[in-house]
Design a protein around this motif. Structure first.
Motif, mmCIF file in Angstrom:
data_model
loop_
_atom_site.group_PDB
_atom_site.id
_atom_site.type_symbol
_atom_site.label_atom_id
_atom_site.label_comp_id
_atom_site.label_asym_id
_atom_site.label_seq_id
_atom_site.Cartn_x
_atom_site.Cartn_y
_atom_site.Cartn_z
ATOM 1 N N UNK A 193 -0.134 -13.019 -2.379
ATOM 2 C CA UNK A 193 -1.403 -12.312 -2.226
ATOM 3 C C UNK A 193 -1.176 -10.931 -1.622
ATOM 4 N N UNK A 194 -0.267 -10.848 -0.672
ATOM 5 C CA UNK A 194 -0.018 -9.573 -0.008
ATOM 6 C C UNK A 194 0.603 -8.558 -0.967
ATOM 7 N N UNK A 195 1.505 -9.014 -1.829
ATOM 8 C CA UNK A 195 2.086 -8.110 -2.830
ATOM 9 C C UNK A 195 1.012 -7.667 -3.817
ATOM 10 N N UNK A 196 0.176 -8.598 -4.232
ATOM 11 C CA UNK A 196 -0.914 -8.246 -5.154
ATOM 12 C C UNK A 196 -1.821 -7.183 -4.539
ATOM 13 N N UNK A 197 -2.184 -7.365 -3.266
ATOM 14 C CA UNK A 197 -3.059 -6.394 -2.607
ATOM 15 C C UNK A 197 -2.402 -5.023 -2.488
ATOM 16 N N UNK A 198 -1.109 -5.010 -2.286
ATOM 17 C CA UNK A 198 -0.395 -3.734 -2.159
ATOM 18 C C UNK A 198 -0.524 -2.911 -3.433
ATOM 19 N N UNK A 199 -0.480 -3.579 -4.568
ATOM 20 C CA UNK A 199 -0.546 -2.882 -5.856
ATOM 21 C C UNK A 199 -1.956 -2.824 -6.434
ATOM 22 N N UNK A 200 -2.850 -3.660 -5.901
ATOM 23 C CA UNK A 200 -4.237 -3.671 -6.369
ATOM 24 C C UNK A 200 -5.161 -3.719 -5.156
ATOM 25 N N UNK A 201 -5.192 -2.648 -4.367
ATOM 26 C CA UNK A 201 -6.018 -2.667 -3.147
ATOM 27 C C UNK A 201 -7.486 -2.874 -3.474
ATOM 28 N N UNK A 202 -8.145 -3.622 -2.603
ATOM 29 C CA UNK A 202 -9.574 -3.879 -2.777
ATOM 30 C C UNK A 202 -10.346 -2.624 -2.425
ATOM 31 N N UNK A 203 -11.217 -2.185 -3.319
ATOM 32 C CA UNK A 203 -12.039 -1.005 -3.063
ATOM 33 C C UNK A 203 -13.487 -1.425 -2.903
ATOM 34 N N UNK A 204 -14.194 -0.731 -2.021
ATOM 35 C CA UNK A 204 -15.593 -1.059 -1.787
ATOM 36 C C UNK A 204 -15.726 -2.260 -0.874
ATOM 37 N N UNK A 205 -16.953 -2.629 -0.545
ATOM 38 C CA UNK A 205 -17.172 -3.760 0.357
ATOM 39 C C UNK A 205 -16.749 -5.077 -0.275
ATOM 40 N N UNK A 206 -16.138 -5.915 0.521
ATOM 41 C CA UNK A 206 -15.715 -7.233 0.060
ATOM 42 C C UNK A 206 -16.727 -8.262 0.522
ATOM 43 N N UNK A 207 -17.223 -9.043 -0.408
ATOM 44 C CA UNK A 207 -18.196 -10.077 -0.051
ATOM 45 C C UNK A 207 -17.504 -11.169 0.744
ATOM 46 N N UNK A 208 -17.946 -11.375 1.970
ATOM 47 C CA UNK A 208 -17.365 -12.412 2.805
ATOM 48 C C UNK A 208 -18.148 -13.703 2.635
ATOM 49 N N UNK A 209 -17.465 -14.811 2.362
ATOM 50 C CA UNK A 209 -18.186 -16.071 2.230
ATOM 51 C C UNK A 209 -18.836 -16.451 3.549
ATOM 52 N N UNK A 210 -20.046 -16.969 3.502
ATOM 53 C CA UNK A 210 -20.728 -17.312 4.743
ATOM 54 C C UNK A 210 -20.069 -18.499 5.425
ATOM 55 N N UNK A 211 -20.108 -18.545 6.751
ATOM 56 C CA UNK A 211 -19.557 -19.705 7.446
ATOM 57 C C UNK A 211 -20.414 -20.934 7.200
ATOM 58 N N UNK A 212 -19.815 -22.093 7.405
ATOM 59 C CA UNK A 212 -20.558 -23.337 7.244
ATOM 60 C C UNK A 212 -21.397 -23.560 8.496
ATOM 61 N N UNK A 213 -22.726 -23.495 8.368
ATOM 62 C CA UNK A 213 -23.590 -23.645 9.535
ATOM 63 C C UNK A 213 -24.553 -24.812 9.393
#
Length: 254
Positions: free
Chosen positions: A142-162
């Motif tokens: 995953x880290x290598x993938x991110x290095x070559x394909x950085x995430x741009x813009x806001x990343x949707x964070x999954x909500x916590x289990x509440x």
């Protein structure tokens, strides 16, 4: 540090695995249906312990064409999963994509073994056959993938289990094996109780010690929670115990 566990689409995973799945869905151009998540110790015998820890996920592939199945496996490999298409010819299971997040800090021993087999171009099964998926990604993480394909813009964070199910709590008092949403609820209650702001149990008590059944451990931890908040000590996760969790922002459901 262990990975941060969450419940996502009704399955227990961790944030790193979810981020990888979201990236793979974009590459595959479809939303996956998860049939088994992580931290599911003893949940599915055919999984041979690979889902006991983090980083493991099974995706439904029964309704996909051969080309679509291949595309899902490819997308999963491109973002750092050791992923294979599992077929009914290989075992007593339906078509599904079995995947292990390479480099996950919470991998079970079985999952780590499968990653090692993947890097040897094997199929991750007991017969140690040749890999039958798209080649070229055996060293991807995953880290290598991110290095070559950085995430741009806001990343949707999954909500916590509440949300916590009272049905799950009643089941936990009498059963050891729990998977899916109910298993995640049991884990969430213990994680909440071990949080420094709650401090009802120790961090080492979120899982039972060796030789102690889960149902016995959960009753013992429920008693500790009840003592911590001055409730009647019954070992039963009742309305009074639930009301305490409501004060911490949890939703209690049937």
């Amino acid at each position: 540090m262990p990975e941060a566990r969450i419940t996502w689409r009704g399955k227990q995973l961790n944030r790193r695995t979810v981020a990888m799945l979201q990236a793979a869905e974009k590459l595959a151009g479809r939303q996956f249906r998860i049939v088994q998540g992580s931290y599911n110790k003893g949940g599915v015998a055919a999984s041979a312990g690979t889902h006991d820890g983090g980083g493991a996920v099974d995706l439904d592939a029964t309704g996909l064409t051969a080309a679509q199945r291949k595309a899902v496996v490819l997308a999963m490999r491109q973002v750092g999963f050791a992923a294979w298409l599992r077929t009914p010819a290989q075992g007593n299971w339906p078509y599904h994509v079995h995947a292990i997040a390479v480099g996950d800090k919470d991998l079970s021993r079985g999952a780590a073994h499968q990653v090692a087999e993947y890097r040897r171009c094997k199929n991750g099964l007991a017969d140690r056959g040749r890999d039958d998926g798209p080649p070229g990604y055996y060293g991807m993480t995953w880290e290598i993938h991110l290095k070559h394909h950085p995430v741009t813009g806001p990343v949707a964070q999954p909500p916590p289990n509440t949300s916590i199910s009272l049905g799950a709590m009643a089941y936990a008092r009498a059963h050891d094996s729990m998977s899916g949403v109910w298993g995640a609820d049991r884990a969430q209650v213990l994680a909440w109780a071990a949080h420094p702001k709650v401090a009802a149990i120790g961090r080492h008590e979120v899982r039972p010690p060796a030789g102690v059944p889960w149902r016995v451990h959960f009753q013992q931890m429920t008693r500790k929670i009840q003592r911590r908040f001055g409730l009647p000590v019954t070992g039963v996760f009742d309305a009074g115990t639930a009301s305490v969790m409501r004060r911490y922002g949890y939703t209690i459901i049937a």
